[in-house]
Design a protein around this motif. Sequence first.
Motif, PDB file in Angstrom:
ATOM      1  N   UNK A 100       7.744   5.509   5.789  1.00 45.18           N
ATOM      2  CA  UNK A 100       6.334   5.508   5.421  1.00 45.18           C
ATOM      3  C   UNK A 100       5.716   6.908   5.407  1.00 45.18           C
ATOM      4  N   UNK A 101       6.078   7.740   6.377  1.00 38.21           N
ATOM      5  CA  UNK A 101       5.409   9.034   6.536  1.00 38.21           C
ATOM      6  C   UNK A 101       5.935  10.079   5.554  1.00 38.21           C
ATOM      7  N   UNK A 102       7.235  10.069   5.291  1.00 37.41           N
ATOM      8  CA  UNK A 102       7.816  11.092   4.414  1.00 37.41           C
ATOM      9  C   UNK A 102       7.681  10.643   2.956  1.00 37.41           C
ATOM     10  N   UNK A 103       6.447  10.653   2.493  1.00 33.00           N
ATOM     11  CA  UNK A 103       6.105  10.017   1.231  1.00 33.00           C
ATOM     12  C   UNK A 103       6.171  10.973   0.045  1.00 33.00           C
ATOM     13  N   UNK A 104       6.312  10.372  -1.115  1.00 30.10           N
ATOM     14  CA  UNK A 104       6.275  11.101  -2.383  1.00 30.10           C
ATOM     15  C   UNK A 104       4.917  11.787  -2.526  1.00 30.10           C
ATOM     16  N   UNK A 105       4.958  13.093  -2.813  1.00 31.20           N
ATOM     17  CA  UNK A 105       3.729  13.857  -2.929  1.00 31.20           C
ATOM     18  C   UNK A 105       3.429  14.684  -1.703  1.00 31.20           C
ATOM     19  N   UNK A 106       3.973  14.286  -0.568  1.00 33.84           N
ATOM     20  CA  UNK A 106       3.776  15.058   0.671  1.00 33.84           C
ATOM     21  C   UNK A 106       5.092  15.677   1.134  1.00 33.84           C
ATOM     22  N   UNK A 107       6.127  14.875   1.318  1.00 28.21           N
ATOM     23  CA  UNK A 107       7.422  15.398   1.774  1.00 28.21           C
ATOM     24  C   UNK A 107       8.246  15.941   0.615  1.00 28.21           C
ATOM     25  N   UNK A 108       8.068  15.346  -0.534  1.00 30.29           N
ATOM     26  CA  UNK A 108       8.783  15.750  -1.744  1.00 30.29           C
ATOM     27  C   UNK A 108       7.933  15.316  -2.935  1.00 30.29           C
TER      28      UNK A 108
ATOM     29  N   UNK B  56       0.830  -1.205   0.000  1.00 28.90           N
ATOM     30  CA  UNK B  56       0.000   0.000   0.000  1.00 28.90           C
ATOM     31  C   UNK B  56       0.864   1.254   0.000  1.00 28.90           C
ATOM     32  N   UNK B  57       1.990   1.200   0.695  1.00 26.46           N
ATOM     33  CA  UNK B  57       2.910   2.341   0.697  1.00 26.46           C
ATOM     34  C   UNK B  57       3.547   2.529  -0.679  1.00 26.46           C
ATOM     35  N   UNK B  58       3.890   1.426  -1.322  1.00 25.67           N
ATOM     36  CA  UNK B  58       4.464   1.508  -2.668  1.00 25.67           C
ATOM     37  C   UNK B  58       3.444   2.100  -3.639  1.00 25.67           C
ATOM     38  N   UNK B  59       2.183   1.680  -3.513  1.00 25.06           N
ATOM     39  CA  UNK B  59       1.132   2.232  -4.377  1.00 25.06           C
ATOM     40  C   UNK B  59       0.999   3.734  -4.166  1.00 25.06           C
ATOM     41  N   UNK B  60       1.121   4.172  -2.897  1.00 25.75           N
ATOM     42  CA  UNK B  60       1.091   5.605  -2.617  1.00 25.75           C
ATOM     43  C   UNK B  60       2.268   6.319  -3.239  1.00 25.75           C
ATOM     44  N   UNK B  61       3.457   5.693  -3.166  1.00 25.48           N
ATOM     45  CA  UNK B  61       4.659   6.273  -3.777  1.00 25.48           C
ATOM     46  C   UNK B  61       4.494   6.411  -5.291  1.00 25.48           C
ATOM     47  N   UNK B  62       3.928   5.396  -5.905  1.00 25.68           N
ATOM     48  CA  UNK B  62       3.720   5.413  -7.363  1.00 25.68           C
ATOM     49  C   UNK B  62       2.520   6.249  -7.783  1.00 25.68           C
TER      50      UNK B  62
ATOM     51  N   UNK C 125      -0.543   5.387  -7.585  1.00 27.05           N
ATOM     52  CA  UNK C 125      -1.610   4.575  -8.158  1.00 27.05           C
ATOM     53  C   UNK C 125      -2.741   4.382  -7.141  1.00 27.05           C
ATOM     54  N   UNK C 126      -2.519   4.859  -5.912  1.00 26.73           N
ATOM     55  CA  UNK C 126      -3.528   4.822  -4.854  1.00 26.73           C
ATOM     56  C   UNK C 126      -3.158   5.889  -3.833  1.00 26.73           C
ATOM     57  N   UNK C 127      -4.114   6.232  -2.981  1.00 28.23           N
ATOM     58  CA  UNK C 127      -3.809   7.176  -1.910  1.00 28.23           C
ATOM     59  C   UNK C 127      -2.962   6.477  -0.852  1.00 28.23           C
ATOM     60  N   UNK C 128      -2.217   7.260  -0.092  1.00 21.84           N
ATOM     61  CA  UNK C 128      -1.399   6.667   0.966  1.00 21.84           C
ATOM     62  C   UNK C 128      -2.326   6.129   2.057  1.00 21.84           C
ATOM     63  N   UNK C 129      -1.877   5.141   2.834  1.00 20.47           N
ATOM     64  CA  UNK C 129      -2.732   4.543   3.860  1.00 20.47           C
ATOM     65  C   UNK C 129      -3.214   5.563   4.896  1.00 20.47           C
TER      66      UNK C 129
END
Length: 200
Positions: free
Chosen positions: A102-110, A53-59, A61-65
Amino acid sequence: MHALIVVSHPLDTSLTHGVAASIAEGITAADPANTFEIADLTQEGFDPTYSGADIAGFLKTATVPEDILAEQARIDGADALVLVFPIYWWSMPALLKGWIDRVFSNGWAYEETAEGAVVKKLGHLPVHIIGLGAGGKSLYDRHGYTDAFNAQIAHGIFDYCGAPVVTNEMLLMPELGEPKACFDAARNIGRSVFQPAYAE
């Protein structure tokens, strides 16, 4: 001003928790209007496992958990982020590393653009890093750990996201000698957490 103090240690009677509490004391001593929240990752049962789910958020393709959205909201509500942790094997505990993963995710932290550029998104978030170690400064310097600590954590994580590292401190027991000195140093750190804001 509000600080989020993130603590990673399994025992709430630990020196690490005592240091976190002392930093909190310093924050409110500097200005009684200041507030803080201590996020005890062990007590809260945070799951550090970087999942599909974290990888999907990074890509994207889905919202982060949902649990990560909640952690990001806590950080968004803070004027400063303080990390307090024991130094394990020349690094931070796995629980804290997993929290960052997990928290410093693509789209939020960078933001990773289609062209491969990185947009730093946390320039508004002052960070204070406090590691506790049993080795002395000469040991850390001799083995290159002081430089590695700065490269891995201050530069590798927070500079990548644009978050300014205001404090990058290792509280080392051979130099401090006793827990009281460690707590006194932590209170001084706490008093200075929002000092730049007051200076303005």
